[in-house]
Scaffold this motif. Structure first.
Motif, PDB file in Angstrom:
ATOM      1  N   TYR A 178     -33.590 -31.374  18.033  1.00 13.22           N
ATOM      2  CA  TYR A 178     -32.400 -31.206  18.870  1.00 13.22           C
ATOM      3  C   TYR A 178     -31.470 -32.413  18.782  1.00 13.22           C
ATOM      4  CZ  TYR A 178     -29.583 -29.746  22.865  1.00 13.22           C
ATOM      5  OH  TYR A 178     -28.533 -29.355  23.671  1.00 13.22           O
ATOM      6  N   TYR A 179     -32.051 -33.611  18.732  1.00 12.34           N
ATOM      7  CA  TYR A 179     -31.234 -34.821  18.773  1.00 12.34           C
ATOM      8  C   TYR A 179     -31.023 -35.462  17.397  1.00 12.34           C
ATOM      9  CZ  TYR A 179     -32.001 -34.458  23.786  1.00 12.34           C
ATOM     10  OH  TYR A 179     -32.032 -34.016  25.094  1.00 12.34           O
ATOM     11  N   GLN A 180     -31.414 -34.767  16.357  1.00 14.77           N
ATOM     12  CA  GLN A 180     -31.264 -35.337  15.032  1.00 14.77           C
ATOM     13  C   GLN A 180     -29.792 -35.332  14.597  1.00 14.77           C
ATOM     14  OE1 GLN A 180     -32.729 -33.040  11.724  1.00 14.77           O
ATOM     15  NE2 GLN A 180     -32.335 -31.098  12.772  1.00 14.77           N
ATOM     16  N   ASP A 181     -29.481 -36.253  13.706  1.00 15.03           N
ATOM     17  CA  ASP A 181     -28.174 -36.259  13.045  1.00 15.03           C
ATOM     18  C   ASP A 181     -28.309 -35.430  11.783  1.00 15.03           C
ATOM     19  OD1 ASP A 181     -25.756 -36.695  11.901  1.00 15.03           O
ATOM     20  OD2 ASP A 181     -26.060 -38.851  11.551  1.00 15.03           O
ATOM     21  N   ILE A 182     -27.642 -34.297  11.777  1.00 14.88           N
ATOM     22  CA  ILE A 182     -27.833 -33.364  10.663  1.00 14.88           C
ATOM     23  C   ILE A 182     -27.471 -33.988   9.325  1.00 14.88           C
ATOM     24  CG2 ILE A 182     -25.532 -32.355  10.929  1.00 14.88           C
ATOM     25  CD1 ILE A 182     -26.757 -29.676  10.118  1.00 14.88           C
TER      26      ILE A 182
ATOM     27  N   LYS B 197     -29.228 -26.986  16.937  1.00 17.51           N
ATOM     28  CA  LYS B 197     -29.651 -27.343  18.282  1.00 17.51           C
ATOM     29  C   LYS B 197     -30.097 -26.113  19.063  1.00 17.51           C
ATOM     30  CE  LYS B 197     -26.787 -31.501  18.870  1.00 17.51           C
ATOM     31  NZ  LYS B 197     -27.897 -32.442  19.105  1.00 17.51           N
ATOM     32  N   GLN B 198     -29.359 -25.033  18.937  1.00 16.55           N
ATOM     33  CA  GLN B 198     -29.702 -23.808  19.645  1.00 16.55           C
ATOM     34  C   GLN B 198     -31.031 -23.252  19.148  1.00 16.55           C
ATOM     35  OE1 GLN B 198     -27.915 -22.432  22.290  1.00 16.55           O
ATOM     36  NE2 GLN B 198     -29.850 -21.312  22.458  1.00 16.55           N
ATOM     37  N   ARG B 199     -31.251 -23.300  17.841  1.00 17.63           N
ATOM     38  CA  ARG B 199     -32.519 -22.830  17.285  1.00 17.63           C
ATOM     39  C   ARG B 199     -33.683 -23.698  17.767  1.00 17.63           C
ATOM     40  NH1 ARG B 199     -30.803 -21.711  10.936  1.00 17.63           N
ATOM     41  NH2 ARG B 199     -29.560 -19.811  11.314  1.00 17.63           N
ATOM     42  N   ALA B 200     -33.466 -25.004  17.823  1.00 17.07           N
ATOM     43  CA  ALA B 200     -34.516 -25.911  18.296  1.00 17.07           C
ATOM     44  C   ALA B 200     -34.855 -25.628  19.750  1.00 17.07           C
ATOM     45  CB  ALA B 200     -34.062 -27.363  18.132  1.00 17.07           C
ATOM     46  N   GLU B 201     -33.836 -25.361  20.563  1.00 16.77           N
ATOM     47  CA  GLU B 201     -34.070 -25.068  21.972  1.00 16.77           C
ATOM     48  C   GLU B 201     -34.804 -23.743  22.150  1.00 16.77           C
ATOM     49  OE1 GLU B 201     -31.561 -24.684  26.186  1.00 16.77           O
ATOM     50  OE2 GLU B 201     -30.546 -25.169  24.308  1.00 16.77           O
ATOM     51  N   ASP B 202     -34.392 -22.726  21.392  1.00 13.49           N
ATOM     52  CA  ASP B 202     -35.050 -21.415  21.490  1.00 13.49           C
ATOM     53  C   ASP B 202     -36.520 -21.513  21.089  1.00 13.49           C
ATOM     54  OD1 ASP B 202     -32.653 -20.349  22.304  1.00 13.49           O
ATOM     55  OD2 ASP B 202     -32.120 -19.535  20.325  1.00 13.49           O
ATOM     56  N   ARG B 203     -36.787 -22.251  20.005  1.00  8.74           N
ATOM     57  CA  ARG B 203     -38.169 -22.403  19.542  1.00  8.74           C
ATOM     58  C   ARG B 203     -38.995 -23.169  20.570  1.00  8.74           C
ATOM     59  NH1 ARG B 203     -37.028 -24.269  15.019  1.00  8.74           N
ATOM     60  NH2 ARG B 203     -37.059 -26.485  15.543  1.00  8.74           N
ATOM     61  N   TYR B 204     -38.408 -24.193  21.147  1.00  4.70           N
ATOM     62  CA  TYR B 204     -39.099 -24.993  22.153  1.00  4.70           C
ATOM     63  C   TYR B 204     -39.464 -24.152  23.374  1.00  4.70           C
ATOM     64  CZ  TYR B 204     -39.598 -28.221  26.083  1.00  4.70           C
ATOM     65  OH  TYR B 204     -40.038 -28.866  27.214  1.00  4.70           O
ATOM     66  N   LEU B 205     -38.521 -23.361  23.882  1.00  2.00           N
ATOM     67  CA  LEU B 205     -38.772 -22.558  25.079  1.00  2.00           C
ATOM     68  C   LEU B 205     -39.811 -21.470  24.807  1.00  2.00           C
ATOM     69  CD1 LEU B 205     -35.141 -22.186  26.496  1.00  2.00           C
ATOM     70  CD2 LEU B 205     -36.982 -23.675  27.319  1.00  2.00           C
ATOM     71  N   ALA B 206     -39.756 -20.857  23.621  1.00  7.70           N
ATOM     72  CA  ALA B 206     -40.732 -19.825  23.281  1.00  7.70           C
ATOM     73  C   ALA B 206     -42.144 -20.410  23.241  1.00  7.70           C
ATOM     74  CB  ALA B 206     -40.373 -19.184  21.942  1.00  7.70           C
ATOM     75  N   ASN B 207     -42.293 -21.559  22.581  1.00  4.22           N
ATOM     76  CA  ASN B 207     -43.602 -22.210  22.515  1.00  4.22           C
ATOM     77  C   ASN B 207     -44.056 -22.684  23.891  1.00  4.22           C
ATOM     78  OD1 ASN B 207     -43.746 -21.863  19.736  1.00  4.22           O
ATOM     79  ND2 ASN B 207     -42.856 -23.867  19.291  1.00  4.22           N
ATOM     80  N   LYS B 208     -43.113 -23.158  24.693  1.00  2.00           N
ATOM     81  CA  LYS B 208     -43.455 -23.635  26.031  1.00  2.00           C
ATOM     82  C   LYS B 208     -44.003 -22.507  26.893  1.00  2.00           C
ATOM     83  CE  LYS B 208     -41.532 -26.081  30.024  1.00  2.00           C
ATOM     84  NZ  LYS B 208     -40.319 -26.710  30.609  1.00  2.00           N
TER      85      LYS B 208
ATOM     86  N   SER C 157     -24.539 -28.205  13.197  1.00  2.00           N
ATOM     87  CA  SER C 157     -25.379 -28.957  14.128  1.00  2.00           C
ATOM     88  C   SER C 157     -25.642 -28.177  15.414  1.00  2.00           C
ATOM     89  CB  SER C 157     -24.715 -30.292  14.466  1.00  2.00           C
ATOM     90  OG  SER C 157     -25.484 -31.022  15.390  1.00  2.00           O
ATOM     91  N   SER C 158     -24.602 -27.543  15.969  1.00  5.74           N
ATOM     92  CA  SER C 158     -24.770 -26.788  17.217  1.00  5.74           C
ATOM     93  C   SER C 158     -25.716 -25.611  17.016  1.00  5.74           C
ATOM     94  CB  SER C 158     -23.419 -26.299  17.725  1.00  5.74           C
ATOM     95  OG  SER C 158     -22.787 -25.469  16.764  1.00  5.74           O
ATOM     96  N   LEU C 159     -25.660 -24.989  15.837  1.00  2.75           N
ATOM     97  CA  LEU C 159     -26.557 -23.874  15.543  1.00  2.75           C
ATOM     98  C   LEU C 159     -28.001 -24.352  15.461  1.00  2.75           C
ATOM     99  CD1 LEU C 159     -27.034 -20.921  14.800  1.00  2.75           C
ATOM    100  CD2 LEU C 159     -26.529 -21.510  12.415  1.00  2.75           C
TER     101      LEU C 159
END
Length: 202
Positions: A50-54, A118-129, A114-116
């Motif tokens: 999420y916080y990486q510099d693409i 970030k959204q994928r990282a958030e979706d993956r994180y919430l699903a795993n959580k 980058s925004s795309l």
């Protein structure tokens, strides 16, 4: 004796349940440790993605480096060709400018993703959580069920003990627990019964 056998059987069941609970607790502890590690890994992966510099990603860096090398080669060829063909310096500069713009557009297009990402990282994180939280709830329920079984068996053995040895049956030879006869009008006998009889006959 049958009642005592039942009591022993229930006691053995309680001990078995306790020792089984100890084994289960150890397994739950291992499962909890593994689950904690998975939760931590999920959080670390989210923070990394999420916080990486693409633009600092290795694959992006390779793409940009190759593009710069190709542009440099193209500019060199353009300069050499201009010497042979007599092209003006202005035309060579214009061509280099076009290459520079193409490279700039490439960088901008990559950054816009980058925004795309970030959204994928958030979706993956919430699903795993959600999955990990479900596993945590299962561990809590299993722990609560284990303690409930121990408490239930403990209640069973106490209930069986009370049933086998109620206070109302703790009498021997017609005597109550206080040492007096069941008949309140009856005089309790001492060891020297003749002495007691003589007192009341005097």
């Amino acid at each position: 004796m049958a009642g005592i056998g039942s009591l022993i059987g229930i006691g053995a069941g309680l001990l078995g349940n306790i020792f089984g609970g100890i084994g289960s607790a150890r397994q739950r502890e291992k499962a909890q440790t593994q689950l904690d590690n998975q939760i931590k890994e999920n959080e670390n992966l989210f923070n990394k993605d999420y916080y990486q510099d693409i633009l600092s990603r290795s694959d992006v860096q390779n793409l940009l480096r190759n593009t710069r090398n190709r542009i440099a080669d193209a500019n060199k060829i353009a300069s050499n060709t201009a010497v042979v063909t007599g092209a003006t310096p202005e035309s060579v500069a214009a061509q280099k400018k076009n290459y520079a713009k193409a490279y700039s557009d490439l960088v901008s297009n990559i950054a816009s993703q980058s925004s795309l990402l970030k959204q994928r990282a958030e979706d993956r994180y919430l699903a795993n959580k959600n999955i990990l939280l479900g596993q945590q709830a299962d561990l809590y329920n299993d722990r609560a069920s284990q303690w409930s079984n121990v408490a239930s068996n403990a209640g069973n053995i106490l209930g069986a003990f009370s049933a086998l040895y109620p206070l109302s049956t703790n009498k021997q030879s017609g005597k109550s627990l206080s040492g007096f006869a069941d008949n309140p009008n009856e005089i309790p006998k001492t060891k020297n019964s003749n002495y007691t009889d003589n007192i009341f006959l005097a």
